[in-house]
Each structure stands twice: as structure tokens, then as C-alpha cells.
Design an enzyme around this catalytic site. Sequence first.
Site, PDB file in Angstrom:
ATOM      1  N   TYR A  79      17.077   4.329  18.533  1.00  0.00           N
ATOM      2  CA  TYR A  79      17.981   4.842  17.510  1.00  0.00           C
ATOM      3  C   TYR A  79      19.404   4.431  17.868  1.00  0.00           C
ATOM      4  CZ  TYR A  79      19.510   7.922  13.753  1.00  0.00           C
ATOM      5  OH  TYR A  79      20.058   8.412  12.604  1.00  0.00           O
ATOM      6  N   LYS A 116      -8.126   6.786   1.595  1.00  0.00           N
ATOM      7  CA  LYS A 116      -7.975   5.339   1.397  1.00  0.00           C
ATOM      8  C   LYS A 116      -7.166   4.740   2.544  1.00  0.00           C
ATOM      9  CE  LYS A 116      -8.991   1.940  -1.411  1.00  0.00           C
ATOM     10  NZ  LYS A 116      -8.757   1.926  -2.853  1.00  0.00           N
TER      11      LYS A 116
END
Length: 758
Positions: A40, A95
Site C-alpha cells: 500500500y 459459478k
Amino acid sequence: MSDSRKRHEALLYHAKPKPGKIEVIPTKKYATQHDLALAYSPGVAEPCLEIAKDKNNVYKYTAKGNLVAVISNGTAVLGLGDIGPEASKPVMEGKGLLFKIFADIDVFDIEVDATDVETFIQTVKAIAPTFGGINLEDIKAPEAFEIERRLIEELDIPVMHDDQHGTAIISAAALKNAIDITEKNISKVKIVVNGAGAAAISCTRLYLKLGVKRENVVMCDSKGVIRKDRDSLTSQKVEFATDRDLQTLDEAMHNADVFIGLSKGNVVTPKMLLSMAKDPIVFAMANPDPEIEYDVAVATREDIIMATGRSDHPNQVNNVLGFPFIFRGALDVRATKINEEMKMAAVLAIADLAKKSVPEQVNIVYDEVSLAYGREYIIPKPFDPRLIYEIPPAIAKAAMESGVALEPIEDWQKYREELMERSGSGSKEIRLLHNRAKSNRKRIVFAEADHLDVLKAAQRVHDERIGLPILLGRKELILALKEEIGFTSEVPIFDPKTDEENERRDRFGMAYWKTRQRKGRTLSEAKKLMRERNYFAAMMVNEGEADALITGYSRPYPTVVKPILELIEKDKGISKVAACNLMLTKQGPLFLADTTINVNPSAKDLVKITQMTSKLAKMFGMKPNVAMLSFSNFGSSNTETSRKIREAVSYIHRHFPDAVVDGEIQADFALNPEMLAKEFPFSKLNGKKVNVLIFPNLESANITYKLLKQVQGAESIGPVILGLSKPVHVLQLGASVDEMVNMAALACVDAQQREKNK
């Protein structure tokens, strides 16, 4: 399994141990302040600036290139209809799970609260920069057609509505092969399509590209044949409306060569089948109930080629054969779209794969002597390991040849190898094991069924049709526990201590005594021992009243193994038994031996352990590549343990020159192909992926498998006892329900294999 039990189990599966089926896993180190400063602020600014200079750098510095969005508004969910975006989320997560386990593609599922076409399109366009591809799912027709068309035109990443094109691609491959087998002319076959939704329209369009003539197609919906003179037809239905003098499905079926069902169950009758032309091709793809039951269809017409959407019959038309691998190929060349050329490439690749010789691993999974291209095998099986390295290259090549690939592949062999690595293992190996067990269920004794977790495992084995449980223990307690967990199915329950089992105890005791009467056992002692559940259970297997035995959950391993070794004879040619654990690691399956029995095996013992473990690997459909481990490499040390490994390896090399076995070798060299090739180019393990590890002693093997299990979270199947003449397997003390279910599946497959070898 009762409907209420199925519902309860499904809800529990999705809720525990934490809600949902997918999660985000970090791919970079994050343990230190330095790591976080790179992840970060301030380090993250550098890739941001590079992407700002060139937008394409987003593929270099972020996960976009392997990230697909599965997007739905919940307007046409499975067989549930318009249930809304929140209710569709479990399906979209599912899925995502399939994308990951079959093609190693990461997924965010996105449920959009928008039924208006324009709002939905603009929402998807706004979030598209996050993703490398978009899979549209469960959107009702006709809106689905417009949504997909617009997004394909307006985005620069692959977009596919799988409900349309997935079924179309798989069924087109099946149709191509079925027509080939029946030696019909594709330009002349007469096709009836029952259903006029998104899938039916897309299927029929793709069949036309295969060579089917439009004038030979009759499409039906819930009102009957779609005729040109009918009012209020959508533009898609107009596309396939006919002016032939036909009104009903029954009339349309007369003399038809092909029936394509994408509608609802049980709308086709035997009479309709009998009216079809010679060698009819019937794809009854409604789920869960096909348009006509498979057994009814094949009993009605011996000349039929039959496919359904179900896994319990030949020729399953399953979208999982397509979408994971289509997106894999598209992502790997950074395709800007999934075009018609890529879809047709998928059709041809899937069809061609069915014509190739089937790997033994697939035969083993589906309990077939030899699957071969023909009427009952027109498309590959979903568990075929070749799908991952056969389909994506075809998609990638089509993308390159049609000009939509931004990063063409140059080294195709390297690409295939990368795809093989992506295929992973772990849960795949468990799926293969369970699927094979289901093909021919065996009677499995659970010797400690009055323990809640053991009973839960037996319940799953029964409900998932892995095996046929036989429960041993205190009958009243088992019945009470069954009621508590909703295990309502009738299964055999025996309590060896009760008067009900007097006859069986006497018979078992006599049989046991005959084998031990010259080893200090009296007849009365033998009969008394039959009150003990492990003795009783082992004799059930010996006497043919059960096919396999699972025990060891509630007692220390040594105390359970002792009666097993006393009652169950060793296999022919075996002087010492051993034990192996199959560890399902991120690098693939690893067989570790000996993990629980032989404390300090000799060189001769190690040879036998290697042979038995290799045989187990073959039972799983794998070619064993065996590293015999040590703290030294090829003679670098001359201790007793390294010498016995060298002696065992030397014996195997002399007497079994074709076996892929080498050592002594350190574990890091065995598992790192680059290190091995650089330092020891002469090793027989070069160019092979090691999947069997043989340890010099029990200490090292046992410590290793438990470290892998606890530190790496590797799933374990085992310890599997090697060298017994019967399928008897001993669990580790306090094994989990999953571990017991997996061991039961293995015991079932073990029994199947022994039955075949008789």
C-alpha cells in the site's frame, strides 16, 4: 435423502464454517512493515504511476488479467425464475467456484439491482475496468440478447452470456459427433428445437454455423410450433418461425432426425420417439428432469443417441466443459472479445477431444473398462484432465487468427505446461475419488457408529451415494443420534454385544479360531473377542458380509491396528504391511509412506513399501514418480539411513528398470525440478513431477505429513494401510467427518479394484 434433509444440508453447506463459497486470498507477502509499505502506501504509488502512463500496464501490475466478473440481475435463475439479485448470489458464487477449480480463474460475483436494459448495461460498463472478462449469467430473454450485444460492442474485454453460448457450444460439439457417428448429412438433418429462450436461440444459431439448414429447423415453445402466421412473436422467434403445416410438438417430431430439448421435463413421449427417423439423435437437456427419461428413451429406441444434462447418464451436456476453458484461453491472449471464431474453435476442440484415446484416469473415475468414441461417448467427460490444456489453446489460436488477441502466444508447448500446472489438484482428486466410488457402491462397516461424527460421516456416505454404510455400536444410541441429525434412511445396525448377534459371534469366533488355534487362542477366547467391535467388523469383511471396514476414530492407532493385523491376512507376496497418506497440496497430490507402521524399515522393506505405494498411486490413475528421501543426495553422506535408501534404489533400478524411482535425495531437490536439473541432471526424476515420497523411517514420514496438514492446510486421505488382502482402513484418532468420508470413498474404490482383479 429426504427433501427436508437435502434442504438442511444445502443451507448448512452455504452457511458454515463461514457464509458463502469464495473468498479473497492475498498473493503477496504481508508479514512485515516493509511488505505493507510495498503493498500500500507509499510503494503502491509506483504501479499506479506506471498504469497512468500506459493503461495496458494494469495487466502487468494487478490481478485484472485473471479476474472475471460473473454478473446477473437474478431475472432467470436456474429453474427458479425471477428471484432478484440477492437471491441469485449463491448461484453466482457457485459459478465463481467452477471457474476457479476448473481453470484457475479468479472471480468476483456481481449482483446488479437493475431490470432495465440500459441501466444494467451502463452499470456493467462502469465497473468493467476492474475485470479481464465478463460472464453474464441468469438474465431473462429477450433482454439478455440486447445486453450481451451492446456490451460486446462497447467494451474491450471478453463478454459472454454463458446461458446462451455455453449450452450452444457443448451441444454443438455433441451434435457434430452424433451426426458423424450416424453417418448423416448435416445439411439434410431435420431438427426439432423445443424451447425458445436464450439458450435455445443461441444453440440453433450455432447449429446453422455448423451446416444445419434453416429450412430444416422447427422450433417450439409452450404454445406449440412457432409459425410465421402467429401474432406477437419476438424478433428471435421470428428468426426461426416456419410456414410448414405443423402445429404441435408431436407433429414436428414425425421423421425428425434430431430433437433438442431446452424446455421442461417429460414433454416427449415414447410414441414421439418412435415417429422419428432412423438413428434419432435426442438431446433432452432440461434439468433436473429431462424432456424424456434416459432409461425410457433407450428402451424405446435401440438406435438412439441420447444426451441429457444429468451426470448419471452417458453424454452429459455440461457447460463446465466450456466456459472455464473459453475464458482461460481468452484471458491468456488478452482477447478483446469472445467472437464467433472462438466459439466455433471451442466446438471443434471439444468434439475432437472426444475422438481421442481416453486416458486411463478418466476410465477409472467413471468405472469404465475403456471409454471410446461412439454412441455413449460423444463428448468428453467433465473430469477429463485434458480439457485444461486442449480447449484454451484452441481458443487462444482462434483469437489470434481472428485479430482480437493483444498478447499472442509464441511458445505453445510452454503454454500447455502452464495450463497443466494451473489445473491444480486437491479438491479435484477428492471429486474424482468420490465419483469413482459412486459408480459401484460397496458395503462399508463403520465400526464406531455410536459416535456422532462417525454417524455423520456414514450419513454423508449414504446420502451422497458413495457407499452402503453398515453401522456397528450400541443400537439405542445410534438410533437416538440418527434422529438427532435427521438420518432417516434405513441402514443395517449391529451391536456385537447383544444376544441378537449370538449366532454370528459363534460363527465368526469359529472361523477366527481356526486361523489362530495353533497360536495360543482357545475357541472360547475367540468367541469372546467377537464381542469387540473391531474383531466383529473385521470378520464381517473376512466372511463376505461387508466389502470394506473403516475404524479408528475413537481409539489410539496402535490399539486399533493390532486386531486388524491379527484378523486380516496379508496380500500375496507381502511380508510386512505399511501405511501411506495422500496429501492434497497446492503443488498437487503427494503420496507419503510409511507414515504410521514401520518404525525403521530395512532396505528390503523400503523396496516393498515403494511398490505398494506406487500401486496405490496407480489406483488413483496416476503414474508414480518416486523420490526416496534422505538428508543426503546421491552418496553425499554415508550414514546407515542414507546407505539403506541407496541399497533400495539400487535394487529397484536393477530389477525394475522402467520404474521412475530415484534417490537418496533431499526433499527440496525432489520437489524443485529446476534445482534437480541443475545439480543432478543424471537423475531418473528429471522432467518428471514427483508424486510419491518414500521416507527412511516412520519418524520423518509422520512428522512431515502432520506438518503439511497443520501448517499448509493440506487435506489428507489416510493413513491407508498397504499390503492387506481386504479393504480395511484405520483412521487417525479424532479424524474429521470429511476425512472419514474420504477414507470411506477410498475403501469403496479399493474394494472395486480388488473385485476387478479376482
